[in-house]
Design an enzyme around this catalytic site. Sequence first.
Site, PDB file in Angstrom:
ATOM      1  N   CYS A   2     -20.461 -10.617   5.194  1.00 26.72           N
ATOM      2  CA  CYS A   2     -21.566 -11.074   6.033  1.00 26.72           C
ATOM      3  C   CYS A   2     -21.318 -12.523   6.449  1.00 26.72           C
ATOM      4  CB  CYS A   2     -22.934 -11.031   5.360  1.00 26.72           C
ATOM      5  SG  CYS A   2     -23.359  -9.440   4.684  1.00 26.72           S
ATOM      6  N   GLY A 103     -23.672 -11.816   0.126  1.00 21.32           N
ATOM      7  CA  GLY A 103     -23.339 -11.622  -1.291  1.00 21.32           C
ATOM      8  C   GLY A 103     -24.055 -10.409  -1.841  1.00 21.32           C
ATOM      9  N   LYS A 495      -1.100  -1.919   8.450  1.00 23.63           N
ATOM     10  CA  LYS A 495      -1.527  -2.360   9.789  1.00 23.63           C
ATOM     11  C   LYS A 495      -1.942  -1.150  10.633  1.00 23.63           C
ATOM     12  CE  LYS A 495      -2.084  -5.593   9.274  1.00 23.63           C
ATOM     13  NZ  LYS A 495      -1.895  -6.534   8.216  1.00 23.63           N
ATOM     14  N   GLU A 498      -5.342   0.459   9.263  1.00 23.07           N
ATOM     15  CA  GLU A 498      -6.609  -0.267   9.350  1.00 23.07           C
ATOM     16  C   GLU A 498      -7.133  -0.409  10.767  1.00 23.07           C
ATOM     17  OE1 GLU A 498      -6.720  -4.325   7.889  1.00 23.07           O
ATOM     18  OE2 GLU A 498      -4.652  -4.641   8.459  1.00 23.07           O
ATOM     19  N   LYS A 613     -13.230  -9.467   7.443  1.00 21.70           N
ATOM     20  CA  LYS A 613     -12.094 -10.375   7.263  1.00 21.70           C
ATOM     21  C   LYS A 613     -12.061 -10.983   5.862  1.00 21.70           C
ATOM     22  CE  LYS A 613      -8.584 -12.632   8.866  1.00 21.70           C
ATOM     23  NZ  LYS A 613      -7.353 -11.843   8.970  1.00 21.70           N
TER      24      LYS A 613
HETATM   25  O1  M6R Z   1      -8.138 -13.356   2.641  1.00 23.36           O
HETATM   26  P1  M6R Z   1      -7.205 -12.569   1.767  1.00 23.36           P
HETATM   27  O2  M6R Z   1      -5.778 -12.790   2.130  1.00 23.36           O
HETATM   28  O3  M6R Z   1      -7.432 -12.803   0.316  1.00 23.36           O
HETATM   29  O4  M6R Z   1      -7.549 -11.067   2.074  1.00 23.36           O
HETATM   30  C1  M6R Z   1      -6.963 -10.031   1.351  1.00 23.36           C
HETATM   31  C2  M6R Z   1      -7.115  -8.709   2.067  1.00 23.36           C
HETATM   32  O5  M6R Z   1      -8.457  -8.377   2.187  1.00 23.36           O
HETATM   33  C3  M6R Z   1      -6.483  -8.740   3.461  1.00 23.36           C
HETATM   34  O6  M6R Z   1      -5.139  -9.109   3.400  1.00 23.36           O
HETATM   35  C4  M6R Z   1      -6.597  -7.365   4.146  1.00 23.36           C
HETATM   36  O7  M6R Z   1      -5.820  -6.431   3.484  1.00 23.36           O
HETATM   37  C5  M6R Z   1      -6.186  -7.489   5.621  1.00 23.36           C
HETATM   38  N1  M6R Z   1      -7.252  -7.071   6.461  1.00 23.36           N
HETATM   39  C6  M6R Z   1      -5.041  -6.663   5.996  1.00 23.36           C
HETATM   40  O8  M6R Z   1      -4.715  -6.808   7.329  1.00 23.36           O
END
Ligand code: M6R
Length: 618
Positions: A2, A103, A495, A498, A613
């Site tokens: 969020c 959260g 990739k 997702e 993200k």
């Molecule tokens: O911000 P972070 O690198 O810790 O995030 C980890 C994963 O959530 C992130 O790499 C996710 O797998 C991506 N969306 C992949 O493209």
Amino acid sequence: MCGITGYIGYRDAYPIVINGLKRLEYRGYDSAGIMLYDGETMHLSKTKGKVCDLEEITNTNEKRKKGKIGIGHTRWATHGVPNDVNSHPHFSQSGNLAIVHNGIIENYDTLKKELIARGYSFKSDTDTEVLVNLIDEVKKNEGCKLGKAVQLALTQVIGAYAIAVFDKTKPNEIIVARLGSPIAIGVGKDFTEFFIASDASPFIEYTKEVIYLDEHELAIIKLDKGVKVRKINDDSLVDAKIEELQMNLEQIEKGGYDHFMLKEIHEQPKAITDTYRGRILADEGIIKMAGVDNNLEKFLTANRIIIVGCGTSWHAGLVGEYLFEHLARIPVEVEYASEFRYRDPIITPKDVVIAISQSGETADTLAAIKLAKSKGAFVFGVCNVVGSSIARETHAGAYTHAGPEIGVASTKAFTTQITVLSLIALKLGSEKGTYAKANFQNYLRRMELIPSKVEELLKIDNQIKEIAHIYKDAYNCLYLGRGFNFPVALEGALKLKEISYIHAEGYPAAEMKHGPIALIDENMPVFVIAINKGHYEKIVSNIQEIKARSGKIIAIVTQGDVEVKRIADHIIEIPETEEALSPLLTTIPLQLLSYYIAVMLNKNVDQPRNLAKAVTVE
Ligand code: M6R
């Protein structure tokens, strides 16, 4: 997850809050809402859907946009399905308080039952509505001010939160607090206005002065008075530091590209350069990295390195394993942060833990770091977002300097994480003498050539589009690689899954014969990384095995390759480089392929379904 935004000051709050939400949509986008206070009434607009759907509602009535105070929210559902009622902001039953929350309140059910027993009823299924009523109840019972009520209520809460709370009976302040989810406060000139957001991107055109709340902190933001920060648990005052923002507006806009993901793929030559800029002195054969230099002994005497991360960052960690073992001869274990934190792992003070995270906010990675610290390990962070929770929680670290990554699918985060890991491994290899001095300089020079090679690769757009067009309707895909490029196969598959929702699996090529080969027929596209280094002959045999079963082969090969070209259905050529650096090149066509397939399938590339993200929930 969020995203939350807020404003209190002399300008119209609506455009600031709504545009801020658009910039935070990468954090969640299943519903959106806004509350504007016009001096008398709190106007609430909220809906299932995206911020653009919210705008359609606010556009129906100018009253909905009036006010110099406002809070907004873009949601990634945890408690309660995405619908209009569950969308934030939530009001307290008295109608006085409004809240936005990022959260999870884990004990919300117990708190809810207690509130119901005291006569409260609830409209939504959310934990957030419980929290706002709890705050109101505490305020009423204690007869205290809003800041104190929020503080007391939060001491009853188990879970994670970044919240912004407004009270229409005291409309010159907003209270914010954080535990486990980030929050930034933008400070306007002479304290005449304040901005609130999950990260600083919503307010960069208004102010460069920012306060990042730390864990367990609460801030009372009062017009003309400034920001007072307290510790939630012991009430002590905190001397909040105002930091200068390094980001600029251009960095967070699409810059002529159709999607952030494509922009970020194309930014990689610059991002990789920015990652090693100032760290490599190739002629002198020196790598300078303050976080490593200042803790060199810890790295050199480590029994092993444990790398933790999630998703793409975990894949970068796997490349790191090959790098550290090859260049520095240090044993490495790579762990999913989510498993590591709950497995009761054996960690000793002689371990170095490297935590990798683009956002620096991933809850599982953060928890793994805390666990490792509690066992006495030295924890080193590799993050992109400056000032993020992981960057603060680790003993030392190195930023990737990739610039903001907005597309949910990580691209430049991956290549810059690998660049940082290469630098560290190489530095340690040279210090330990496990990597010959002469090779060391050569390697650095080759690394400096990577950005121009990526640039060259980005020009094969049309070839990639043709391949994407042929395979866009596949139901399943296999990705194979060996050695340094096995993690790239995993990343290529992730990739594709997702953003295009096509099922894909990544495998070490030689593992194929232990199971996945049963899947191969004329309908199975197999993407194979088959560069002319490492185990080339072996991978050529793997390709033959696929061919013998009529699988379709799309091979990533080194320029000038002859052998694979004869067998594969399509080849994508990448420039020659050191094997250890090759993931920085082999990953580029796979990123482009998944991008174009998703575009051709009409998917929402930057905001794929069910994802966000920054994953700040477990
Ligand atoms: O911000 P972070 O690198 O810790 O995030 C980890 C994963 O959530 C992130 O790499 C996710 O797998 C991506 N969306 C992949 O493209």
